[in-house]
Design a protein around this motif. Structure first.
Motif, PDB file in Angstrom:
ATOM      1  N   SER A 247     145.092  90.849 -16.319  1.00 34.35           N
ATOM      2  CA  SER A 247     145.376  90.288 -17.636  1.00 34.35           C
ATOM      3  C   SER A 247     144.032  90.095 -18.324  1.00 34.35           C
ATOM      4  O   SER A 247     143.031  89.813 -17.684  1.00 34.35           O
ATOM      5  N   LEU A 248     144.056  90.302 -19.628  1.00 32.13           N
ATOM      6  CA  LEU A 248     142.832  90.190 -20.411  1.00 32.13           C
ATOM      7  C   LEU A 248     143.128  89.357 -21.645  1.00 32.13           C
ATOM      8  O   LEU A 248     144.052  89.658 -22.391  1.00 32.13           O
ATOM      9  N   ALA A 249     142.324  88.342 -21.845  1.00 32.78           N
ATOM     10  CA  ALA A 249     142.442  87.490 -23.030  1.00 32.78           C
ATOM     11  C   ALA A 249     141.384  87.896 -24.046  1.00 32.78           C
ATOM     12  O   ALA A 249     140.353  88.482 -23.692  1.00 32.78           O
ATOM     13  N   ALA A 250     141.630  87.580 -25.290  1.00 28.05           N
ATOM     14  CA  ALA A 250     140.629  87.799 -26.326  1.00 28.05           C
ATOM     15  C   ALA A 250     139.355  87.067 -25.926  1.00 28.05           C
ATOM     16  O   ALA A 250     139.400  85.939 -25.427  1.00 28.05           O
TER      17      ALA A 250
ATOM     18  N   MET B 143     146.355  89.152 -24.735  1.00 28.27           N
ATOM     19  CA  MET B 143     146.066  90.374 -25.456  1.00 28.27           C
ATOM     20  C   MET B 143     146.553  91.585 -24.680  1.00 28.27           C
ATOM     21  O   MET B 143     147.088  92.514 -25.261  1.00 28.27           O
ATOM     22  N   LEU B 144     146.364  91.569 -23.352  1.00 27.31           N
ATOM     23  CA  LEU B 144     146.739  92.704 -22.514  1.00 27.31           C
ATOM     24  C   LEU B 144     147.206  92.196 -21.165  1.00 27.31           C
ATOM     25  O   LEU B 144     146.551  91.351 -20.551  1.00 27.31           O
ATOM     26  N   GLN B 145     148.347  92.715 -20.715  1.00 28.44           N
ATOM     27  CA  GLN B 145     148.878  92.374 -19.397  1.00 28.44           C
ATOM     28  C   GLN B 145     149.257  93.674 -18.702  1.00 28.44           C
ATOM     29  O   GLN B 145     149.995  94.487 -19.268  1.00 28.44           O
ATOM     30  N   VAL B 146     148.726  93.887 -17.503  1.00 28.31           N
ATOM     31  CA  VAL B 146     148.993  95.088 -16.724  1.00 28.31           C
ATOM     32  C   VAL B 146     149.626  94.640 -15.415  1.00 28.31           C
ATOM     33  O   VAL B 146     149.069  93.814 -14.696  1.00 28.31           O
TER      34      VAL B 146
END
Length: 189
Positions: free
Chosen positions: A22-25, A1-4
């Motif tokens: 990194s963030l997963a749903a 969902m999100l990668q920084v």
């Protein structure tokens, strides 16, 4: 969902160390660290509000985002009820605690600071968003409010939202977050 990746963000100049996450749903990540290290600035960059000086942010296409900041919008003299606030954000009142559900039809400027804060948090947390960013959400909340918030963060994550929380409240971070990233001046790991 999100990668920084190696994100350095700020306003007129860089204000954060390089940050990788990194963030997963369905996941809740906590950002902690000393005052001034740039935790709130990282959230602002994730929301597209702060300048990115280095690194990159990769969001899932079509990602819907909700951001709660520490800024308290002025409501004095504004004839807006709690129910109307929820309607504006698309949030449902279902699940609000009894101490707040009974006050939904009152004007926001007639609620206590803690009640108004929790209602604003609820409006953000339950808005139709895939990614929820919360900056010091336990400020102004009593123990019952923090406990209710923690439970509903988990509910929101189970429903598929990814959540990033900035907080100095160690007990809350421990209870609410799946992972914690501590920012330190000079590293970001």
């Amino acid at each position: 969902m999100l990668q920084v990746e190696a994100l350095v963000a700020g306003w007129q100049q860089p204000a954060t160390p390089p940050v990788n996450l990194s963030l997963a749903a369905g996941e809740i990540i906590g950002l902690t660290g000393p005052n001034g290290v740039g935790k709130s600035t990282v959230l602002a960059a994730l929301a597209g509000r702060a300048q990115v000086f280095a690194g990159r942010i990769v969001r899932q296409p079509g990602l819907r985002l909700a951001l709660q900041t520490q800024d308290v919008p002025p409501v004095d003299g504004l004839p807006l009820s709690g129910r109307e606030l929820l309607l504006l954000t698309g949030a449902s009142p279902q699940g609000l605690p009894p101490w707040l559900i009974d006050r939904l039809d009152q004007r926001l400027d007639r609620l206590s600071g803690g009640q108004r804060h929790y209602l604003a948090l609820w409006a953000i947390l339950h808005a139709p968003a895939d990614l929820v960013l919360l900056d010091e959400p336990t400020n102004n909340l009593d123990a019952a409010g923090v406990q209710h918030l923690t439970a509903h963060l988990h509910d929101r994550a189970r429903a598929g939202a990814g959540i990033v929380v900035v907080s100095h409240d160690a007990a809350f971070v421990e209870a609410a977050c799946d992972r914690v990233l501590r920012l330190e001046a000079g590293d970001g790991e």
